[in-house]
Design an enzyme around this catalytic site. Structure first.
Site, PDB file in Angstrom:
ATOM      1  CG  ASP A  17      11.334  19.797   2.290  1.00  0.00           C
ATOM      2  OD1 ASP A  17      11.734  19.160   1.301  1.00  0.00           O
ATOM      3  OD2 ASP A  17      11.387  21.041   2.353  1.00  0.00           O
ATOM      4  CG  ASP A  59      14.931  23.120   3.583  1.00  0.00           C
ATOM      5  OD1 ASP A  59      14.984  23.653   2.456  1.00  0.00           O
ATOM      6  OD2 ASP A  59      14.843  23.782   4.640  1.00  0.00           O
ATOM      7  CG  HIS A  61      19.144  25.211   4.441  1.00  0.00           C
ATOM      8  ND1 HIS A  61      18.717  25.631   3.203  1.00  0.00           N
ATOM      9  CD2 HIS A  61      18.034  25.218   5.234  1.00  0.00           C
ATOM     10  CE1 HIS A  61      17.414  25.880   3.254  1.00  0.00           C
ATOM     11  NE2 HIS A  61      16.982  25.622   4.461  1.00  0.00           N
ATOM     12  CG  HIS A  65      20.726  28.650   3.795  1.00  0.00           C
ATOM     13  ND1 HIS A  65      19.376  28.888   3.849  1.00  0.00           N
ATOM     14  CD2 HIS A  65      21.044  28.572   2.480  1.00  0.00           C
ATOM     15  CE1 HIS A  65      18.893  28.928   2.610  1.00  0.00           C
ATOM     16  NE2 HIS A  65      19.880  28.740   1.778  1.00  0.00           N
ATOM     17  CG  HIS A  78      15.731  24.906   8.970  1.00  0.00           C
ATOM     18  ND1 HIS A  78      15.884  26.265   8.874  1.00  0.00           N
ATOM     19  CD2 HIS A  78      15.321  24.492   7.746  1.00  0.00           C
ATOM     20  CE1 HIS A  78      15.560  26.665   7.657  1.00  0.00           C
ATOM     21  NE2 HIS A  78      15.227  25.609   6.943  1.00  0.00           N
ATOM     22  CE  LYS A 103      12.533  21.902  -0.548  1.00  0.00           C
ATOM     23  NZ  LYS A 103      12.865  22.695   0.654  1.00  0.00           N
ATOM     24  CB  CYS A 142       8.772  23.297   1.209  1.00  0.00           C
ATOM     25  SG  CYS A 142      10.212  24.310   1.649  1.00  0.00           S
TER      26      CYS A 142
END
Ligand code: VGL
Ligand code: ZN
Length: 188
Positions: A17, A59, A61, A65, A78, A103, A142
């Site tokens: 990330d 990441d 989203h 989310h 974010h 993810k 994460c």
């Protein structure tokens, strides 16, 4: 200060990330995030030269989310898909053939581990990977969850601690302890 890892073809370097929103100026900025980039690039280079697999997670989203505060979650908005904040840090020197893993892409479910819902574990096994080496953001979220799941998936697991920073600085030591308790090696 290059961390001492001897990479080989059974290794995967997991860069977690390294996105604009987790670096200074981003929506969920981690102190010291951007400063990790040169050191991570050194690892990418060393891994590439040794024939190790390079994996970069992000990441990723959807808008609205479930992890966002306006939906009752814990985090500010974010890493929304296809926004500048969700892009990899511009300085990150990812080879074209690095594996990209997105993810936490479902509206209704968060995922901190790069293994969670991505099929990454099976893919790494298919590629003959035995050991996973982690760096990136954020240590207490994460990176920690990805490391723990890597170990549960049966990979030897190593954290490059000088190349990972937490969202909450007070969480750092507990993270190292959790990882060590799970048989994860920590290398500066
Ligand atoms: C992360 C908070 C929320 C991370 C992702 O990548 O560490 N942290 N979503
Ligand atoms: Zn997130």
């Amino acid at each position: 200060m290059a961390p001492r890892v001897n990479y080989g073809p059974d290794d995967a370097l997991l860069v977690i990330d390294m996105q604009n929103d987790f670096c200074e100026g981003g929506a969920l900025a981690v102190t010291g995030g951007a400063a990790l980039v040169p050191g991570i690039n050194d690892q990418i280079q060393a891994a590439k030269e040794a024939g190790a697999l390079i994996v970069a997670s992000r990441d990723w989203h959807p808008v609205d989310h479930v992890s966002f505060t306006h939906r009752g979650g814990n985090w500010p908005v974010h890493c929304v898909q296809d926004t500048p904040g969700a892009a990899f840090h511009l300085g990150l020197a990812l080879p074209n053939d690095a594996i990209r893993v997105s993810k936490a892409t479902a509206f209704d479910r968060d995922a901190y581990s790069a293994f969670d819902g991505t099929g990454l574990g099976g893919y790494l096994r298919e590629k003959g990977i035995k050991r996973v080496i982690l760096c990136g953001l954020a240590l207490d979220v994460c990176v920690q969850e990805t490391a723990l799941e890597a170990r549960r998936e049966g990979f030897a697991t190593l954290l490059l601690s000088a190349l990972s920073e937490p969202v909450y600085s007070e969480a750092r030591e507990a993270c190292y302890q959790n990882l060590q308790n799970a048989d994860i090696e920590i290398v500066a």
